[in-house]
Design a protein around this motif. Structure first.
Motif, PDB file in Angstrom:
ATOM      1  N   LEU A 165       0.847  -1.179   0.000  1.00 21.62           N
ATOM      2  CA  LEU A 165       0.000   0.000   0.000  1.00 21.62           C
ATOM      3  C   LEU A 165       0.888   1.236   0.000  1.00 21.62           C
ATOM      4  O   LEU A 165       2.086   1.155   0.275  1.00 21.62           O
ATOM      5  CB  LEU A 165      -0.913   0.019   1.227  1.00 21.62           C
ATOM      6  CG  LEU A 165      -1.968  -1.080   1.336  1.00 21.62           C
ATOM      7  CD1 LEU A 165      -2.671  -1.002   2.696  1.00 21.62           C
ATOM      8  CD2 LEU A 165      -2.987  -0.969   0.211  1.00 21.62           C
ATOM      9  N   ASP A 166       0.286   2.386  -0.254  1.00 20.01           N
ATOM     10  CA  ASP A 166       1.031   3.641  -0.271  1.00 20.01           C
ATOM     11  C   ASP A 166       0.311   4.677   0.572  1.00 20.01           C
ATOM     12  O   ASP A 166      -0.905   4.852   0.463  1.00 20.01           O
ATOM     13  CB  ASP A 166       1.167   4.156  -1.713  1.00 20.01           C
ATOM     14  CG  ASP A 166       1.882   5.490  -1.774  1.00 20.01           C
ATOM     15  OD1 ASP A 166       3.124   5.478  -1.761  1.00 20.01           O
ATOM     16  OD2 ASP A 166       1.206   6.544  -1.808  1.00 20.01           O
ATOM     17  N   TRP A 167       1.073   5.306   1.453  1.00 23.78           N
ATOM     18  CA  TRP A 167       0.559   6.472   2.179  1.00 23.78           C
ATOM     19  C   TRP A 167       1.633   7.549   2.145  1.00 23.78           C
ATOM     20  O   TRP A 167       2.611   7.498   2.865  1.00 23.78           O
ATOM     21  CB  TRP A 167       0.190   6.134   3.623  1.00 23.78           C
ATOM     22  CG  TRP A 167      -0.358   7.325   4.361  1.00 23.78           C
ATOM     23  CD1 TRP A 167      -1.179   8.299   3.861  1.00 23.78           C
ATOM     24  CD2 TRP A 167      -0.112   7.681   5.730  1.00 23.78           C
ATOM     25  NE1 TRP A 167      -1.459   9.240   4.825  1.00 23.78           N
ATOM     26  CE2 TRP A 167      -0.831   8.878   5.977  1.00 23.78           C
ATOM     27  CE3 TRP A 167       0.622   7.097   6.759  1.00 23.78           C
ATOM     28  CZ2 TRP A 167      -0.798   9.505   7.222  1.00 23.78           C
ATOM     29  CZ3 TRP A 167       0.637   7.722   7.997  1.00 23.78           C
ATOM     30  CH2 TRP A 167      -0.067   8.911   8.221  1.00 23.78           C
ATOM     31  N   SER A 168       1.397   8.536   1.284  1.00 26.74           N
ATOM     32  CA  SER A 168       2.378   9.595   1.087  1.00 26.74           C
ATOM     33  C   SER A 168       1.978  10.895   1.762  1.00 26.74           C
ATOM     34  O   SER A 168       2.636  11.919   1.572  1.00 26.74           O
ATOM     35  CB  SER A 168       2.590   9.835  -0.417  1.00 26.74           C
ATOM     36  OG  SER A 168       3.086   8.666  -1.031  1.00 26.74           O
ATOM     37  N   GLY A 169       0.903  10.868   2.537  1.00 28.83           N
ATOM     38  CA  GLY A 169       0.483  12.068   3.242  1.00 28.83           C
ATOM     39  C   GLY A 169      -1.023  12.185   3.293  1.00 28.83           C
ATOM     40  O   GLY A 169      -1.757  11.408   2.675  1.00 28.83           O
ATOM     41  N   GLY A 170      -1.498  13.178   4.038  1.00 29.25           N
ATOM     42  CA  GLY A 170      -2.925  13.395   4.173  1.00 29.25           C
ATOM     43  C   GLY A 170      -3.541  12.510   5.244  1.00 29.25           C
ATOM     44  O   GLY A 170      -2.854  11.968   6.108  1.00 29.25           O
ATOM     45  N   HIS A 194      11.543  12.918   3.447  1.00 31.24           N
ATOM     46  CA  HIS A 194      11.416  13.998   4.421  1.00 31.24           C
ATOM     47  C   HIS A 194      10.429  13.670   5.534  1.00 31.24           C
ATOM     48  O   HIS A 194      10.667  14.012   6.702  1.00 31.24           O
ATOM     49  CB  HIS A 194      11.017  15.288   3.714  1.00 31.24           C
ATOM     50  CG  HIS A 194      12.014  15.731   2.684  1.00 31.24           C
ATOM     51  ND1 HIS A 194      13.269  16.178   3.022  1.00 31.24           N
ATOM     52  CD2 HIS A 194      11.950  15.763   1.316  1.00 31.24           C
ATOM     53  CE1 HIS A 194      13.937  16.486   1.913  1.00 31.24           C
ATOM     54  NE2 HIS A 194      13.169  16.234   0.876  1.00 31.24           N
ATOM     55  N   ASP A 195       9.321  13.020   5.181  1.00 34.40           N
ATOM     56  CA  ASP A 195       8.287  12.749   6.179  1.00 34.40           C
ATOM     57  C   ASP A 195       8.019  11.258   6.366  1.00 34.40           C
ATOM     58  O   ASP A 195       7.109  10.889   7.105  1.00 34.40           O
ATOM     59  CB  ASP A 195       6.974  13.451   5.783  1.00 34.40           C
ATOM     60  CG  ASP A 195       7.148  14.963   5.686  1.00 34.40           C
ATOM     61  OD1 ASP A 195       7.678  15.543   6.647  1.00 34.40           O
ATOM     62  OD2 ASP A 195       6.773  15.540   4.656  1.00 34.40           O
ATOM     63  N   ALA A 196       8.785  10.405   5.708  1.00 34.60           N
ATOM     64  CA  ALA A 196       8.519   8.969   5.771  1.00 34.60           C
ATOM     65  C   ALA A 196       8.611   8.437   7.192  1.00 34.60           C
ATOM     66  O   ALA A 196       7.795   7.612   7.620  1.00 34.60           O
ATOM     67  CB  ALA A 196       9.482   8.208   4.854  1.00 34.60           C
ATOM     68  N   LEU A 197       9.592   8.896   7.954  1.00 32.15           N
ATOM     69  CA  LEU A 197       9.774   8.399   9.315  1.00 32.15           C
ATOM     70  C   LEU A 197       8.582   8.755  10.197  1.00 32.15           C
ATOM     71  O   LEU A 197       8.082   7.913  10.952  1.00 32.15           O
ATOM     72  CB  LEU A 197      11.069   8.950   9.901  1.00 32.15           C
ATOM     73  CG  LEU A 197      11.405   8.545  11.336  1.00 32.15           C
ATOM     74  CD1 LEU A 197      11.406   7.034  11.493  1.00 32.15           C
ATOM     75  CD2 LEU A 197      12.753   9.120  11.750  1.00 32.15           C
TER      76      LEU A 197
END
Length: 260
Positions: A211-216, A244-247
């Protein structure tokens, strides 16, 4: 119990290797079971959300394994027909020994015709090359003679993960795979793919998807993950977007998912 997994961010050419170490170490501490690295050799476009693999995955796994102790590392997925199966087998077996048997060799046949052209491999031969290479790797891993001495011999099994949802990918997983990983599936399409896979083999194959969660809002991806678990997924691998925000997203998702 489902195993949560992470796809490490390896898409930014300017990212320092310390970021991968930071995320991998945090993933281990949080309880993620496997960390995956993507692969592209010379993609037809810039590295980014479509093409991952700035740092070569097998080399990078050696670097990350030395900084961790428990988490497994794998390729999701190595484009096998672009490489020598003998070299891949030796690299993977070496990593397995050095890491304390924590490697999963995830492979795929590839999909970018331009990438094949760039290295001089006929795109239309990728399926045949993949199957032939997998047969060689399986023989080497299981100690069958391939015309020379293979070392290091595996002390513990080194799982082969087959990625993809096409008919040929599912047949390949049924024939060679210890694990299978889908992509872009919801509960019903996942269950259908698993039924097709299991209908072609009596072997036990661990099944999961990405799955992908890149934000929001994390709500939709959390709901999708729980739906997949209800459909029989044994592993859920999440790509958390750019470095930048993956962690932060990885940490937040684990907390929310395990809270139910």
């Amino acid at each position: 119990m489902v195993e949560l997994q992470v796809v490490l961010p390896d898409e930014a050419a300017g990212m320092g290797p310390g970021r991968l170490v930071e995320v991998a170490v945090a993933a281990e501490e949080l309880g993620y079971g496997t960390a995956w690295l993507p692969d592209h050799l010379p993609p037809p476009g810039e590295f980014g959300s479509t093409y991952g693999g700035v740092y070569e995955p097998l080399v990078t796994i050696g670097y990350l394994a030395a900084r961790t102790t428990r988490i497994r590392f794998g390729t999701s997925v190595l484009v096998l027909p672009l490489r020598s199966p003998y070299v891949v087998a030796k690299q993977a077996a070496t990593l397995h020994r050095l890491s304390g048997e924590r490697i999963v060799l995830g492979i795929g046949a590839g999909w970018a015709a331009e990438e094949f052209a760039a290295v001089g491999v006929p795109f239309e031969e990728r399926g045949r090359r993949t199957d032939e290479s997998l047969a060689i790797i399986r023989d080497l891993f299981e100690g069958r003679d391939r015309g020379g001495v293979f070392e290091p011999v595996l002390r513990e099994p080194l799982p082969l993960m087959i990625g993809g949802t096409t008919g040929p990918a599912l047949r390949r997983a049924a024939r060679f795979g210890d694990e299978w990983q889908g992509l872009g599936l919801d509960g019903s399409t996942f269950a259908a793919a698993v039924a097709k896979l299991r209908g072609q083999t009596d072997r036990t194959i661990r099944v999961g998807t990405r799955l992908d969660w890149s934000g929001g809002d994390p709500g939709p991806v959390l709901a999708a993950a729980h739906e997949l678990v209800d459909a029989g997924a044994e592993t859920i691998a999440i790509s958390f977007g750019d470095e930048h925000d993956a962690l932060d997203r990885m940490t937040r998702f684990h907390k929310l998912f395990t809270a139910g």
